[in-house]
Write a protein that holds these residues in place. Sequence first.
Motif, mmCIF file in Angstrom:
data_model
loop_
_atom_site.group_PDB
_atom_site.id
_atom_site.type_symbol
_atom_site.label_atom_id
_atom_site.label_comp_id
_atom_site.label_asym_id
_atom_site.label_seq_id
_atom_site.Cartn_x
_atom_site.Cartn_y
_atom_site.Cartn_z
ATOM 1 N N GLY A 8 -13.881 -22.935 -66.969
ATOM 2 C CA GLY A 8 -13.517 -22.913 -65.553
ATOM 3 C C GLY A 8 -13.412 -24.314 -65.002
ATOM 4 N N HIS A 9 -13.384 -24.425 -63.690
ATOM 5 C CA HIS A 9 -13.266 -25.749 -63.063
ATOM 6 C C HIS A 9 -13.874 -25.698 -61.673
ATOM 7 N N GLY A 10 -14.314 -26.865 -61.204
ATOM 8 C CA GLY A 10 -14.958 -26.914 -59.896
ATOM 9 C C GLY A 10 -15.139 -28.339 -59.420
ATOM 10 N N GLY A 11 -16.053 -28.531 -58.474
ATOM 11 C CA GLY A 11 -16.244 -29.853 -57.887
ATOM 12 C C GLY A 11 -15.077 -30.209 -56.995
ATOM 13 N N SER A 12 -14.436 -31.328 -57.268
ATOM 14 C CA SER A 12 -13.290 -31.760 -56.468
ATOM 15 C C SER A 12 -12.028 -30.967 -56.785
ATOM 16 N N ILE A 13 -12.073 -30.133 -57.847
ATOM 17 C CA ILE A 13 -10.954 -29.228 -58.146
ATOM 18 C C ILE A 13 -11.501 -27.796 -58.182
ATOM 19 N N PRO A 14 -11.894 -27.266 -57.009
ATOM 20 C CA PRO A 14 -12.563 -25.969 -56.957
ATOM 21 C C PRO A 14 -11.661 -24.825 -57.377
ATOM 22 N N ILE B 170 -20.647 -16.624 -84.233
ATOM 23 C CA ILE B 170 -19.831 -17.336 -83.253
ATOM 24 C C ILE B 170 -20.712 -17.824 -82.110
ATOM 25 N N SER B 171 -20.546 -19.073 -81.729
ATOM 26 C CA SER B 171 -21.259 -19.619 -80.576
ATOM 27 C C SER B 171 -20.491 -19.285 -79.309
ATOM 28 N N VAL B 172 -21.206 -18.983 -78.235
ATOM 29 C CA VAL B 172 -20.589 -18.689 -76.937
ATOM 30 C C VAL B 172 -20.989 -19.796 -75.966
ATOM 31 N N VAL B 173 -19.989 -20.403 -75.351
ATOM 32 C CA VAL B 173 -20.208 -21.585 -74.516
ATOM 33 C C VAL B 173 -19.426 -21.431 -73.221
ATOM 34 N N THR B 174 -19.995 -21.910 -72.120
ATOM 35 C CA THR B 174 -19.234 -22.042 -70.877
ATOM 36 C C THR B 174 -18.981 -23.520 -70.624
ATOM 37 N N GLY B 175 -17.901 -23.799 -69.928
ATOM 38 C CA GLY B 175 -17.585 -25.177 -69.577
ATOM 39 C C GLY B 175 -16.945 -25.226 -68.211
ATOM 40 N N ILE B 176 -17.400 -26.123 -67.374
ATOM 41 C CA ILE B 176 -16.812 -26.302 -66.047
ATOM 42 C C ILE B 176 -16.239 -27.707 -65.980
ATOM 43 N N CYS B 177 -14.925 -27.779 -65.780
ATOM 44 C CA CYS B 177 -14.235 -29.060 -65.719
ATOM 45 C C CYS B 177 -14.228 -29.577 -64.283
ATOM 46 N N THR B 178 -14.628 -30.819 -64.106
ATOM 47 C CA THR B 178 -14.495 -31.510 -62.826
ATOM 48 C C THR B 178 -13.660 -32.760 -63.070
ATOM 49 N N ASP B 179 -13.500 -33.594 -62.068
ATOM 50 C CA ASP B 179 -12.670 -34.780 -62.266
ATOM 51 C C ASP B 179 -13.354 -35.844 -63.119
ATOM 52 N N THR B 180 -14.552 -35.549 -63.607
ATOM 53 C CA THR B 180 -15.228 -36.492 -64.505
ATOM 54 C C THR B 180 -15.363 -35.943 -65.925
ATOM 55 N N GLY B 181 -14.841 -34.733 -66.177
ATOM 56 C CA GLY B 181 -14.938 -34.157 -67.517
ATOM 57 C C GLY B 181 -15.469 -32.746 -67.476
ATOM 58 N N ILE B 182 -16.006 -32.286 -68.611
ATOM 59 C CA ILE B 182 -16.503 -30.906 -68.710
ATOM 60 C C ILE B 182 -18.020 -30.904 -68.872
ATOM 61 N N ASN B 183 -18.667 -30.048 -68.114
ATOM 62 C CA ASN B 183 -20.096 -29.811 -68.289
ATOM 63 C C ASN B 183 -20.266 -28.521 -69.074
ATOM 64 N N LYS C 299 -10.681 -35.406 -69.855
ATOM 65 C CA LYS C 299 -11.034 -36.635 -69.139
ATOM 66 C C LYS C 299 -9.828 -37.556 -69.024
ATOM 67 N N ARG C 300 -9.117 -37.734 -70.134
ATOM 68 C CA ARG C 300 -7.936 -38.612 -70.119
ATOM 69 C C ARG C 300 -6.861 -38.066 -69.176
ATOM 70 N N GLY C 301 -6.646 -36.755 -69.244
ATOM 71 C CA GLY C 301 -5.618 -36.154 -68.400
ATOM 72 C C GLY C 301 -5.932 -36.271 -66.926
ATOM 73 N N LEU C 302 -7.172 -36.017 -66.570
ATOM 74 C CA LEU C 302 -7.563 -36.099 -65.169
ATOM 75 C C LEU C 302 -7.586 -37.540 -64.684
ATOM 76 N N SER C 303 -8.025 -38.464 -65.548
ATOM 77 C CA SER C 303 -8.043 -39.881 -65.191
ATOM 78 C C SER C 303 -6.627 -40.394 -64.931
ATOM 79 N N THR C 304 -5.680 -39.989 -65.789
ATOM 80 C CA THR C 304 -4.284 -40.393 -65.607
ATOM 81 C C THR C 304 -3.739 -39.875 -64.283
ATOM 82 N N ALA C 305 -4.045 -38.619 -63.963
ATOM 83 C CA ALA C 305 -3.559 -38.035 -62.708
ATOM 84 C C ALA C 305 -4.093 -38.797 -61.504
ATOM 85 N N LEU C 306 -5.365 -39.177 -61.550
ATOM 86 C CA LEU C 306 -5.946 -39.921 -60.439
ATOM 87 C C LEU C 306 -5.372 -41.326 -60.342
ATOM 88 N N GLU C 307 -5.126 -41.948 -61.509
ATOM 89 C CA GLU C 307 -4.517 -43.280 -61.506
ATOM 90 C C GLU C 307 -3.109 -43.246 -60.916
#
Length: 394
Positions: free
Chosen positions: A105-111, A178-191, A218-226
Amino acid sequence: MHSLKRTESNRLVLGRDITATVGSLKPRAYGKLLTQGKISVPESFYLLDHGFTDFQTKPEPTKTRLCELRRVAGNIFEAEDHVARREIRKMLTNVKDEGIFLILGHGGSIPCGAVSAKKKLLTDGIDVHENISHILDHIPVGILGLNSPEAEELNARHQATLLLDDSEFSAIINDKHISVVTGICTDTGINFNVIRESKSDGILNPGSVLVALSDQLKRGLSTALEEGKNLQKHFAHVMFIWDPQEMAHVMNPKSEPLELVGLCCIDGRLPPRVPGPRYIFRTRAGEAVSVTCSINGKVEFTKGELGSGLYGLNQVYGLAPGRDGNWHVLAFASSMEHARMIREAVLEMPEFVSLTKGGATISVGFFDGELLVLRNGVSGITIRRPYIPDTPIL
């Protein structure tokens, strides 16, 4: 085929000859992309065409090439939907032993718009289409009172728990370790949050597929902000509708076991470049929304996927008619026949007919590993590009 030199003569534009027109669109299209202005369908075609040219210069395949993510708003697990169950079963079957199931998922500055809509539903009440209501029904009420990204993290954990509590899927997960993982992407990467870890040597070590995915985002979001893109505004110039399984024989011709599978939000600001149209067209953060479907003799959608498409065409800037949008949808597959099937299936819903000017803004396209074709009959545009890469990566 790969020994041919890529030249302008190879890069053929058929249908109405728009070679000069498309070339003149470059500064205007990119300017609008950065300022999030209204991008016409021909300009959207130019951006996709340019991205495919960039794809052909890639020196090596993406490190996430053995990943598959199905896209639905709110990254929800639709346990009661037979299409969703069949596709998740396929993913779990195709992922390697000690592979990973990721809910991203995604959140923070990209809710997340779906999570935000659920909050609004709980506090003020909102009137939405039944397929969008279906998405909101799958997001837990516990998010109320939580800020982003905590609300999105709670939702992702909830979806993971539902998956693990499902007797059929938990049996496969346990059997294949199989491992089950959640990830939340913000403008600084994934937690990442590891819900269930089965791999003996860890899944977050340097060089792992999760770290590779995090670095990519991280690279994709950094490029977009730049570039000055406003990632707080959900913007896209095109919506892809496609089936990851249908494209698998093109993107993974050796049928290698997948390293990672899972569910991902449709958000255009969340740019995981796993095999599929985002990868082929090199789309970046703030450029394209992606919704999945299923082709099994006919085209099928889960209710959540249909709701995702309606959400995109009603709410996403650059797409939605009320948000300076172009209504552009690309039905994309590994053959033109399948692309047309997707288009026809979309138009079976009256709401999509209305939101795409009677289907006028729904383009069709395919990539079969040798040739890319994009077509919009109403605009009279057909782009045909042979795949002649600098380095064969498929």
